[in-house]
Design an enzyme around this catalytic site. Structure first.
Site, PDB file in Angstrom:
ATOM      1  N   ALA A 138       0.854  -1.198   0.000  1.00 29.22           N
ATOM      2  CA  ALA A 138       0.000   0.000   0.000  1.00 29.22           C
ATOM      3  C   ALA A 138       0.882   1.236   0.000  1.00 29.22           C
ATOM      4  O   ALA A 138       2.099   1.146   0.209  1.00 29.22           O
ATOM      5  CB  ALA A 138      -0.897   0.015   1.231  1.00 29.22           C
ATOM      6  N   LYS A 139       0.310   2.361  -0.240  1.00 31.08           N
ATOM      7  CA  LYS A 139       1.028   3.636  -0.092  1.00 31.08           C
ATOM      8  C   LYS A 139      -0.006   4.733   0.107  1.00 31.08           C
ATOM      9  O   LYS A 139      -1.148   4.604  -0.332  1.00 31.08           O
ATOM     10  CB  LYS A 139       1.847   3.945  -1.358  1.00 31.08           C
ATOM     11  CG  LYS A 139       2.971   4.911  -1.127  1.00 31.08           C
ATOM     12  CD  LYS A 139       4.137   4.172  -0.501  1.00 31.08           C
ATOM     13  CE  LYS A 139       5.385   4.980  -0.423  1.00 31.08           C
ATOM     14  NZ  LYS A 139       6.530   4.088  -0.141  1.00 31.08           N
ATOM     15  N   GLY A 140       0.425   5.809   0.736  1.00 32.13           N
ATOM     16  CA  GLY A 140      -0.479   6.933   0.919  1.00 32.13           C
ATOM     17  C   GLY A 140       0.263   8.235   0.737  1.00 32.13           C
ATOM     18  O   GLY A 140       1.502   8.255   0.701  1.00 32.13           O
TER      19      GLY A 140
END
Ligand code: GLU
Length: 448
Positions: A138-140
């Protein structure tokens, strides 16, 4: 209303003060030379496609793995010190969760957009698979100008981000960590905000301060992992510490720790850059002193016993090892030919474009790719999560030893595969990562 204290690009405030917890931000963010025209998403998609084709992956399965499982975009309206409400966009992309809860950092940078976060989320899927830790990718990010915001403003952004993406997060669902322009303090705010909604849950984010169940060794982990791999590759190139000359592009968390640990081993760091410029000393820069100088608000170009050079020249410095530790796309088709090293160890995510990768291969430069090289950060994040789930703490030596064991094993597996198939370490790493994700998705019954 808070006073507006602009930050310099190296994570220090314009008033020369370090960030509140004193820890550097994850990467140095605005280092010349100019970045590639090609986007991070195009870069990652290219490497994925070549590896998928070599694996003979079915088109329908490749289509699943190329796209994200879930993407969320939220509004982050913040009243800044100019008295106006600024509306930023926040993103959390969960790329693939076949191998475990989603895992990946959160960056604050004005250039953040959905495509960049998609690319970085998929890199996390391959990275966690390559090193064999039980996470998905994931990444944000938030597209705010972090370097110009006050601490109060950064805290508002961090807390609001958690409030808005809250339903996606949790110790068994999705676990954020620091990335570009975020650090242990940011994670402390995020953990606190998450705790207000769900109760005390330190395992909800990693990269926290030691005072909040952070792990010893987490801040240094990415840089330490790079140097563990340097030591692993060194015999192939007949390098010993005293004969190794290193150039480090970026002096944020990753670059500064890599340079310091290499210098402690006896390597000579002959070039360093950050957003404020670049410096060289062919006899070796006193990295420990430079680090202290920068922490006190000094510019690297004003440090004694170094020669300031144009940042574009840094790539051309004669050395054995070049470590890109700034933003993506810094080594591209127009400058790859200038590199004057034998080994590139990718501290940043996606620093080398596909065209540059080919140029480096033609020049005989060995590249240890991001999905393997900079995995030290997420490996120690995994240790932090494990410790948090038990509310137990390991000492730093145990953390570092276990990091070394995992990253060296991954390197040997990737190398063996590259050797067998005659491919680059990058393709071998992608192939290994993709295979592991496909296997997990298949046994779960997600794909058949
Ligand atoms: N942001 C780091 C990375 O790109 C660390 C991620 C994590 O620890 O979850 O690998």
């Amino acid at each position: 209303m808070t006073t507006h204290t602009p930050r310099t690009k190296d994570g220090l405030r314009g008033d020369g003060q370090a960030p509140p917890d004193g820890s550097p931000r994850e990467a140095d963010t605005a280092v010349r030379p100019r970045r590639a025209e090609i986007s991070n998403l195009e870069i990652v998609d290219h490497y994925f496609s070549v590896a998928a084709e070599r694996l003979g992956l079915r088109d329908d399965i490749a289509a699943v793995l190329r796209s994200s499982y879930r993407e969320m975009q939220v509004q982050i309206p913040v009243k800044l010190s100019d008295g106006k409400i600024h509306v930023f966009s926040g993103y959390r992309v969960q790329h693939n969760g076949a191998r475990g809860p989603y895992k990946g950092g959160i960056r604050f940078h004005p250039e953040v957009d959905l495509d960049e976060i998609r690319a970085l989320a998929s890199l996390m899927t391959w990275k966690t698979a390559v090193v064999g830790i039980p996470y998905g990718g994931a990444k944000g990010g938030v597209n705010c100008p972090a370097e110009e915001l006050t601490d109060d403003e950064l805290e508002t952004v961090a807390r609001m981000f958690v409030d808005r993406v809250d339903r996606l997060l949790g110790p068994t669902r999705d676990i954020p960590a620091p990335d570009v322009n975020t650090n242990a303090q940011t994670m402390a705010w995020m953990m606190d905000e998450y705790g207000k909604l769900h109760g005390y849950s330190p395992a909800c984010v990693t990269g926290k301060p030691i005072a909040l169940e952070g792990s010893y060794g987490r801040e240094a982990a990415t840089g330490r992992g790079l140097i563990y791999l340097l030591r692993e590759v060194a015999p192939r190139l007949e390098l010993t510490p005293s004969t190794t000359r290193l150039v480090v592009q970026g002096f944020g968390n990753v670059g500064s720790w890599a340079a310091r640990i290499a210098a402690q081993l006896g390597c000579r760091v002959v070039g360093i850059s950050d957003a404020g410029g670049a410096v060289t000393n062919p006899n070796g820069i006193d990295v420990e002193e430079l680090y202290a100088h920068v922490r006190e608000g000094g510019r690297i170009t004003e440090f004694p016993n170094v020669e300031p050079i144009d940042p574009d020249e840094l790539l051309q410095l004669e050395c054995d090892v070049f470590i890109p530790a700034a933003l993506g796309g810094m080594i591209h088709k127009d400058n790859a030919d200038l590199l004057n090293c034998r080994l590139v160890i990718e501290g940043a995510n996606s620093p080398t474009t596909p065209a540059a990768d080919e140029i480096l291969a033609d020049k005989g430069i060995l590249v240890v790719p991001d999905v393997l090289a900079n995995a030290g950060g997420v490996i120690v994040s995994y240790f932090e999560w494990v410790q948090n789930l038990q509310h137990f703490r390991w000492d730093e030596r145990e953390v570092n030893d276990r990091l070394g064991t995992i990253i060296r094993k991954a390197f040997r597996e990737v190398s063996a595969r590259a050797g067998d198939g005659g491919s680059s370490l990058r393709l071998a790493a992608y192939e290994l990562g993709i295979e592991r994700v496909v296997e997990a998705a298949t046994v779960r019954g997600y794909i058949s």
